[in-house]
Write a protein that holds these residues in place. Structure first.
Motif, PDB file in Angstrom:
ATOM      1  N   HIS A   1       0.833  -1.204   0.000  1.00 41.53           N
ATOM      2  CA  HIS A   1       0.000   0.000   0.000  1.00 41.53           C
ATOM      3  C   HIS A   1       0.871   1.258   0.000  1.00 41.53           C
ATOM      4  CE1 HIS A   1      -3.497  -2.302   2.174  1.00 41.53           C
ATOM      5  NE2 HIS A   1      -3.299  -2.718   0.948  1.00 41.53           N
ATOM      6  N   HIS A   2       1.905   1.243   0.853  1.00 42.81           N
ATOM      7  CA  HIS A   2       2.718   2.447   1.003  1.00 42.81           C
ATOM      8  C   HIS A   2       3.421   2.816  -0.299  1.00 42.81           C
ATOM      9  CE1 HIS A   2       5.129   5.529   2.902  1.00 42.81           C
ATOM     10  NE2 HIS A   2       6.175   5.022   2.263  1.00 42.81           N
ATOM     11  N   PHE A   3       4.129   1.851  -0.878  1.00 44.47           N
ATOM     12  CA  PHE A   3       4.940   2.185  -2.048  1.00 44.47           C
ATOM     13  C   PHE A   3       4.105   2.353  -3.314  1.00 44.47           C
ATOM     14  CE2 PHE A   3       8.285   0.487   0.731  1.00 44.47           C
ATOM     15  CZ  PHE A   3       9.195   1.543   0.639  1.00 44.47           C
ATOM     16  N   VAL A   4       2.997   1.645  -3.420  1.00 39.14           N
ATOM     17  CA  VAL A   4       2.156   1.760  -4.615  1.00 39.14           C
ATOM     18  C   VAL A   4       1.241   2.977  -4.536  1.00 39.14           C
ATOM     19  CG1 VAL A   4       0.304   0.650  -5.946  1.00 39.14           C
ATOM     20  CG2 VAL A   4       2.251  -0.704  -5.151  1.00 39.14           C
ATOM     21  N   GLN A   5       0.700   3.254  -3.326  1.00 45.27           N
ATOM     22  CA  GLN A   5      -0.321   4.302  -3.210  1.00 45.27           C
ATOM     23  C   GLN A   5       0.199   5.628  -2.668  1.00 45.27           C
ATOM     24  OE1 GLN A   5      -3.445   3.739  -4.264  1.00 45.27           O
ATOM     25  NE2 GLN A   5      -3.060   1.584  -4.728  1.00 45.27           N
ATOM     26  N   TYR A   6       1.146   5.604  -1.724  1.00 48.53           N
ATOM     27  CA  TYR A   6       1.419   6.804  -0.950  1.00 48.53           C
ATOM     28  C   TYR A   6       2.825   7.374  -1.091  1.00 48.53           C
ATOM     29  CZ  TYR A   6      -2.858   5.312   1.417  1.00 48.53           C
ATOM     30  OH  TYR A   6      -4.140   4.928   1.686  1.00 48.53           O
ATOM     31  N   ALA A   7       3.794   6.583  -1.451  1.00 45.46           N
ATOM     32  CA  ALA A   7       5.171   7.077  -1.496  1.00 45.46           C
ATOM     33  C   ALA A   7       5.277   8.273  -2.441  1.00 45.46           C
ATOM     34  CB  ALA A   7       6.116   5.967  -1.942  1.00 45.46           C
ATOM     35  N   PRO A   8       5.950   9.341  -2.020  1.00 42.30           N
ATOM     36  CA  PRO A   8       6.043  10.525  -2.875  1.00 42.30           C
ATOM     37  C   PRO A   8       6.864  10.279  -4.134  1.00 42.30           C
ATOM     38  CG  PRO A   8       7.427  10.759  -0.928  1.00 42.30           C
ATOM     39  CD  PRO A   8       6.590   9.545  -0.717  1.00 42.30           C
ATOM     40  N   GLU A   9       7.748   9.308  -4.066  1.00 40.80           N
ATOM     41  CA  GLU A   9       8.554   8.942  -5.229  1.00 40.80           C
ATOM     42  C   GLU A   9       8.238   7.498  -5.606  1.00 40.80           C
ATOM     43  OE1 GLU A   9      13.282   8.461  -6.509  1.00 40.80           O
ATOM     44  OE2 GLU A   9      12.722   9.248  -4.530  1.00 40.80           O
ATOM     45  N   LYS A  10       7.883   7.252  -6.855  1.00 45.91           N
ATOM     46  CA  LYS A  10       7.577   5.911  -7.308  1.00 45.91           C
ATOM     47  C   LYS A  10       8.881   5.147  -7.528  1.00 45.91           C
ATOM     48  CE  LYS A  10       3.167   6.515  -7.248  1.00 45.91           C
ATOM     49  NZ  LYS A  10       2.378   5.901  -6.161  1.00 45.91           N
ATOM     50  N   LEU A  11       9.091   4.148  -6.689  1.00 46.37           N
ATOM     51  CA  LEU A  11      10.313   3.358  -6.725  1.00 46.37           C
ATOM     52  C   LEU A  11       9.985   1.986  -7.307  1.00 46.37           C
ATOM     53  CD1 LEU A  11      11.602   4.259  -3.152  1.00 46.37           C
ATOM     54  CD2 LEU A  11      12.349   5.250  -5.329  1.00 46.37           C
ATOM     55  N   PRO A  12      10.290   1.745  -8.564  1.00 41.81           N
ATOM     56  CA  PRO A  12       9.897   0.485  -9.207  1.00 41.81           C
ATOM     57  C   PRO A  12      10.363  -0.757  -8.456  1.00 41.81           C
ATOM     58  CG  PRO A  12      10.621   2.048 -10.854  1.00 41.81           C
ATOM     59  CD  PRO A  12      10.929   2.665  -9.528  1.00 41.81           C
ATOM     60  N   TYR A  13      11.583  -0.737  -7.919  1.00 44.21           N
ATOM     61  CA  TYR A  13      12.063  -1.924  -7.196  1.00 44.21           C
ATOM     62  C   TYR A  13      11.191  -2.213  -5.985  1.00 44.21           C
ATOM     63  CZ  TYR A  13      14.804  -5.122  -4.412  1.00 44.21           C
ATOM     64  OH  TYR A  13      15.191  -6.206  -3.664  1.00 44.21           O
ATOM     65  N   ALA A  14      10.904  -1.192  -5.182  1.00 47.46           N
ATOM     66  CA  ALA A  14      10.102  -1.395  -3.973  1.00 47.46           C
ATOM     67  C   ALA A  14       8.688  -1.821  -4.334  1.00 47.46           C
ATOM     68  CB  ALA A  14      10.075  -0.113  -3.149  1.00 47.46           C
ATOM     69  N   MET A  15       8.109  -1.183  -5.333  1.00 48.77           N
ATOM     70  CA  MET A  15       6.752  -1.540  -5.744  1.00 48.77           C
ATOM     71  C   MET A  15       6.696  -2.994  -6.213  1.00 48.77           C
ATOM     72  SD  MET A  15       5.900   2.037  -7.713  1.00 48.77           S
ATOM     73  CE  MET A  15       4.341   1.507  -8.414  1.00 48.77           C
ATOM     74  N   ASP A  16       7.630  -3.369  -7.052  1.00 48.58           N
ATOM     75  CA  ASP A  16       7.667  -4.728  -7.574  1.00 48.58           C
ATOM     76  C   ASP A  16       7.892  -5.741  -6.456  1.00 48.58           C
ATOM     77  OD1 ASP A  16       7.724  -6.500  -9.968  1.00 48.58           O
ATOM     78  OD2 ASP A  16       9.792  -6.876  -9.315  1.00 48.58           O
ATOM     79  N   ARG A  17       8.770  -5.405  -5.538  1.00 43.68           N
ATOM     80  CA  ARG A  17       9.088  -6.300  -4.412  1.00 43.68           C
ATOM     81  C   ARG A  17       7.838  -6.624  -3.605  1.00 43.68           C
ATOM     82  NH1 ARG A  17       9.678  -9.599  -0.925  1.00 43.68           N
ATOM     83  NH2 ARG A  17      10.803  -9.339   1.017  1.00 43.68           N
ATOM     84  N   TYR A  18       7.075  -5.616  -3.239  1.00 42.71           N
ATOM     85  CA  TYR A  18       5.951  -5.854  -2.341  1.00 42.71           C
ATOM     86  C   TYR A  18       4.706  -6.333  -3.074  1.00 42.71           C
ATOM     87  CZ  TYR A  18       8.859  -4.097   1.356  1.00 42.71           C
ATOM     88  OH  TYR A  18       9.884  -3.951   2.262  1.00 42.71           O
TER      89      TYR A  18
END
Length: 232
Positions: A116-133
């Protein structure tokens, strides 16, 4: 009477689902986490981790003074033991239920939360983190789907706190970039729980508690800006 310190998050829904199933008298004490109410001294005396939910049971089984509890899994287990419901009584069944309760607490909840955090709320879209979770959420969905694929209706025998713990974390599956059609046994399980009257009452109650479920920039600063200095 049980006081429930609550906000409309998956961990909050777990407890209202169980209380509605049990039919116990309870009073909602809203803790608006987007406005920082979780840092109020009176709440921290019950929940030192400044997280909802928490409860105060004014009529514990031993007849003694009131008991306060924080951590949603501990609350589910306490209420199940208090009433002798929604947890198997036999040794093997109880421990199977506890395994899946802990699986949700240590796996599905934290991983979906990071999703939820990295896909919806993180101010910077980090592909690695999004893909990981997103992938780890998918893996956990797969674990539960495989477990349910032997024809069982619920996670461990009859409907239990294991189901109530997991269900609210599957509700936002679309936001987690998960397609329930890829997990047919999990989807059937999800729909069974969704159709329970107590589940519907719990989710309807949430609408009266949080009438504007949005996370603005001020709320993000409160929710995502905490560190050791936050603990006073």
């Amino acid at each position: 009477m049980i006081d429930l310190y609550y906000w409309t998050t998956p961990n909050g829904y777990k407890v209202t689902m169980l209380l509605e199933e049990l039919g116990l008298a309870y009073a909602i004490k809203p803790i608006n986490i987007s406005q920082g109410e979780q840092f109020a001294p009176d709440f921290l005396r019950i929940a030192p981790n400044n997280r909802i939910p928490a409860i105060v049971d004014h009529a514990p089984q031993d007849g003694g003074q009131e008991i306060g509890l924080f951590e949603s899994g501990a609350i589910l287990l306490y209420l199940a033991d208090k009433t002798g419901r929604f947890i198997p009584a036999d040794l093997r069944g109880r421990n199977e239920c506890l395994q899946w309760l802990f699986w949700q607490m240590g796996g599905l909840g934290p991983m979906a939360g990071q999703n939820h955090h990295f896909v919806q709320y993180a101010p910077e879209k980090l592909p690695y983190a999004m893909d990981r979770y997103v992938k780890e959420t998918s893996r956990l969905y797969g674990v539960l789907n495989k477990h349910l694929s032997d024809g069982r209706d619920h996670i461990c025998g009859d409907y239990s706190i294991a189901d109530m713990a997991a269900y609210p974390w599957v509700v936002p599956h679309e936001r987690q970039r998960q397609d329930l059609n890829q997990f047919p046994a999990l989807k059937a399980w999800f729909e069974r729980i969704q159709n329970r009257p107590a589940t519907q009452r719990a989710y309807e109650l949430a609408k009266s508690v949080n009438t504007a479920p949005t996370v603005d920039e001020k709320a993000k600063a409160i929710l995502f800006g905490q560190d050791a200095k936050t603990v006073r």
